[in-house]
Design a protein around this motif. Sequence first.
Motif, PDB file in Angstrom:
ATOM      1  N   GLY A  14     -21.128 -53.107  50.379  1.00 47.42           N
ATOM      2  CA  GLY A  14     -21.727 -53.075  49.051  1.00 47.42           C
ATOM      3  C   GLY A  14     -21.997 -51.655  48.576  1.00 47.42           C
ATOM      4  O   GLY A  14     -21.785 -50.689  49.311  1.00 47.42           O
ATOM      5  N   THR A  72     -27.745 -53.558  41.264  1.00 50.69           N
ATOM      6  CA  THR A  72     -28.983 -54.109  41.839  1.00 50.69           C
ATOM      7  C   THR A  72     -28.799 -54.569  43.279  1.00 50.69           C
ATOM      8  O   THR A  72     -29.770 -54.811  43.977  1.00 50.69           O
ATOM      9  CB  THR A  72     -29.501 -55.292  40.990  1.00 50.69           C
ATOM     10  OG1 THR A  72     -28.430 -56.211  40.827  1.00 50.69           O
ATOM     11  CG2 THR A  72     -30.001 -54.835  39.644  1.00 50.69           C
ATOM     12  N   ASP A  73     -27.549 -54.673  43.738  1.00 50.80           N
ATOM     13  CA  ASP A  73     -27.340 -55.084  45.130  1.00 50.80           C
ATOM     14  C   ASP A  73     -27.098 -53.872  46.045  1.00 50.80           C
ATOM     15  O   ASP A  73     -26.597 -54.008  47.159  1.00 50.80           O
ATOM     16  CB  ASP A  73     -26.160 -56.059  45.239  1.00 50.80           C
ATOM     17  CG  ASP A  73     -24.868 -55.475  44.683  1.00 50.80           C
ATOM     18  OD1 ASP A  73     -24.939 -54.481  43.921  1.00 50.80           O
ATOM     19  OD2 ASP A  73     -23.784 -56.001  45.010  1.00 50.80           O
ATOM     20  N   ASP A  79     -27.748 -50.580  48.528  1.00 51.83           N
ATOM     21  CA  ASP A  79     -28.655 -50.014  49.527  1.00 51.83           C
ATOM     22  C   ASP A  79     -28.921 -48.581  49.103  1.00 51.83           C
ATOM     23  O   ASP A  79     -27.983 -47.839  48.796  1.00 51.83           O
ATOM     24  CB  ASP A  79     -27.993 -50.011  50.906  1.00 51.83           C
ATOM     25  CG  ASP A  79     -28.181 -51.343  51.596  1.00 51.83           C
ATOM     26  OD1 ASP A  79     -29.340 -51.758  51.750  1.00 51.83           O
ATOM     27  OD2 ASP A  79     -27.162 -51.976  51.939  1.00 51.83           O
ATOM     28  N   LEU A  97     -33.611 -53.308  41.845  1.00 54.31           N
ATOM     29  CA  LEU A  97     -33.160 -53.165  43.238  1.00 54.31           C
ATOM     30  C   LEU A  97     -34.232 -53.702  44.172  1.00 54.31           C
ATOM     31  O   LEU A  97     -35.415 -53.705  43.838  1.00 54.31           O
ATOM     32  CB  LEU A  97     -32.843 -51.700  43.559  1.00 54.31           C
ATOM     33  CG  LEU A  97     -31.514 -51.223  42.951  1.00 54.31           C
ATOM     34  CD1 LEU A  97     -31.691 -50.720  41.536  1.00 54.31           C
ATOM     35  CD2 LEU A  97     -30.877 -50.135  43.809  1.00 54.31           C
ATOM     36  N   ARG A  98     -33.800 -54.157  45.351  1.00 57.11           N
ATOM     37  CA  ARG A  98     -34.759 -54.757  46.286  1.00 57.11           C
ATOM     38  C   ARG A  98     -35.504 -53.663  47.046  1.00 57.11           C
ATOM     39  O   ARG A  98     -34.875 -52.756  47.603  1.00 57.11           O
ATOM     40  CB  ARG A  98     -34.035 -55.661  47.289  1.00 57.11           C
ATOM     41  CG  ARG A  98     -33.361 -56.847  46.614  1.00 57.11           C
ATOM     42  CD  ARG A  98     -33.808 -58.179  47.168  1.00 57.11           C
ATOM     43  NE  ARG A  98     -33.727 -58.251  48.614  1.00 57.11           N
ATOM     44  CZ  ARG A  98     -32.681 -58.728  49.282  1.00 57.11           C
ATOM     45  NH1 ARG A  98     -31.607 -59.127  48.629  1.00 57.11           N
ATOM     46  NH2 ARG A  98     -32.715 -58.820  50.593  1.00 57.11           N
ATOM     47  N   ARG A 119     -34.463 -52.776  50.451  1.00 57.39           N
ATOM     48  CA  ARG A 119     -33.194 -52.063  50.632  1.00 57.39           C
ATOM     49  C   ARG A 119     -33.295 -50.615  50.197  1.00 57.39           C
ATOM     50  O   ARG A 119     -32.292 -49.915  50.107  1.00 57.39           O
ATOM     51  CB  ARG A 119     -32.087 -52.798  49.885  1.00 57.39           C
ATOM     52  CG  ARG A 119     -31.869 -54.164  50.542  1.00 57.39           C
ATOM     53  CD  ARG A 119     -30.844 -54.989  49.855  1.00 57.39           C
ATOM     54  NE  ARG A 119     -29.507 -54.555  50.171  1.00 57.39           N
ATOM     55  CZ  ARG A 119     -28.444 -55.312  49.970  1.00 57.39           C
ATOM     56  NH1 ARG A 119     -28.578 -56.521  49.473  1.00 57.39           N
ATOM     57  NH2 ARG A 119     -27.253 -54.862  50.260  1.00 57.39           N
TER      58      ARG A 119
END
Length: 588
Positions: A346, A441-442, A444, A466-467, A470
Amino acid sequence: MATLIAVNVGLPKDVAWRGKRVRTGVWKHTVSGPRMARRLNIDGDGQGDLDGHGGEQRAVLVYQSESYRFWERELGRDDLRPGHFGENFTVDGLADDEVCIGDRYRIGGALFEVTQPRVTCYRVGLRLGEPQMAALLVSRRRPGFYFRVIEEGEVEAGQEIVKVSSGPEGMTVAEIDGVLYLPGRTREQVERALRIPALSPGWQGSMRALLEAEGATAGPGNAGLTVAATAPPPAWQGFRPLTITRVQPESRSVFSLSLADADGAPLPAALPGQFLTVKVQPDGGVPPLIRSYSLSGEPGAGTYRISVKQEPHGAASGLLRARARVGDTLDAAAPRGTFYLADGAGPVVLLSAGVGVTPVLAMLHALARAGSARQVWWLHGARNGTEHPFAAECRRLLDGLPHARIRVYYSRPTSADRAGTDYTDAGRLSPERISGLGLPTDADVYLCGPVGFMAGVTDALVDAGLRRSRVHTEVFGAGASLTPGVTSAVPARAPHQPAGAAGTGPPVSFARSGLTVPWNDDHGSLLELAEACDVPVRWSCRTGVCHTCELALMSGAVDYSPDPVEPPAEGDILICCARPSEAVVLDL
Ligand SMILES: Cc1cc2nc3c(=O)[nH]c(=O)nc-3n(C[C@H](O)[C@H](O)[C@H](O)COP(=O)(O)OP(=O)(O)OC[C@H]3O[C@@H](n4cnc5c(N)ncnc54)[C@H](O)[C@@H]3O)c2cc1C
Ligand code: FES
């Protein structure tokens, strides 16, 4: 037939502990008559520290009268009364080796579901005056457990506890507690635990981490409790001399040192993003300065490169700048650290400011060397062209990547700096600018820079979708402390020698804090010594179970008392139960 013997509640209060104040709800008193059990609490109950306790998954703590009798015998006590273990429900029956995660029980007008075992926390030991209690509850397999409230309703002592349904997998509280905290777990057990929907999200995360970490079910270390266990063991013990093969200026204030094995053998590969810890010897017979530097060169090249910013009045960086010459040796501990580029396909965002570029540059090298097809965002903030190390090197590496995007921000460009060539944007790499970038948004994210900068940027990244989990960060100094429930307004002091007479034991070096202190047996553990020096520390159980205090031991050896319930990862120690048996250098 299981019975509810006592309903106990208590609101958080401040208690004195080791010269500090702790806010805790562990003091419970037994109440009579009916009480409402609600989604978050029983009426009249509360928790002092909602990070570690409480919430929907940990609404009601249950402990068994049979365990009370066990502890009376084991601890030689006759003063234990319902509520002393911090539980809301004291029950007859519902043993930890019978009750399963996901079991549902009706008591009075309320319906409950078992979510997880008790949190391993020092406060139960504080309540009972038994500091080792958190470890004993785990090692004797009598933790107790939490209920989630499925249907709110009134409960009252004396009521029958009726089992309504059984959780899938038949995994008891005692078994799953052992799976997380004790050695000897099997992969099959971890997989079974993950098939129980009622298991609390926190425990599911720990089980996933155990499953993902290679060898986590076998070797030392516990990936379910700390990320430290996922890094490979250090390539060598203690410090070894490396030869300086090159000294290279990179910008006005940053210079690089290339390091090689004295005999020319290839040095063990570090992971991209890891750091090296070196000893710098000042004149005058004083102890060496111990400092860490991220490896900035290509991982796996057989040599190492560190890049040092000369800080104004900086002791080690000043000495290295003034003295380091090709052919000199520098004592170095093996590369370490959990801030490294994880495998994946990713998008990846490499985000840095100033000399924080070093670890993410190593990641960029790794991506370029692999010819990565990942989408790579390179975001860097510098003052201007004179303070922009590795500009040409980064450009070359990024040019070789098919899906790279570059934004370089100069906060104060000079007339010599070319917009569009040397930098892309004038102004700071600020949180506001991050939001407008349209980052995937996915992704790292690997982030390194001044602490305040990283905090603001992390929030901006999360706001941009974004998380948080991560966003990986590296701090160039002491990390944030974690001292659950401690509320005393201790003035933030820089690390210092402890009060009282100097110890006569082996020297203890806190590498990140730049402090060396002789050990003194008055301190029960390395954790207590660090606290006496105001070195930032992280802990929870203080007795060798939770691994919150796990950190790298760069050199030396320790004795344990008590022994950790499960050993830390190779090259790490648990400072809460360790004392030095010789000179030690800690990543603290
Ligand atoms: C994991 C990790 C990775 C790191 N990676 C890097 C890296 O890649 N590159 C890098 O350059 N650093 C890196 N560091 C930081 C590095 O370890 C040192 O902290 C840094 O070089 C400063 O050390 P020093 O001895 O020069 O400064 P110290 O003497 O320890 O001083 C620390 C700070 O205090 C200030 N100071 C000292 N004396 C005075 C005074 N009298 N008046 C005013 N201010 C003063 C200095 O300017 C400096 O900012 C990293 C740290 C860690 C923990
Ligand atoms: S604080 Fe829990 S193991 Fe050290």
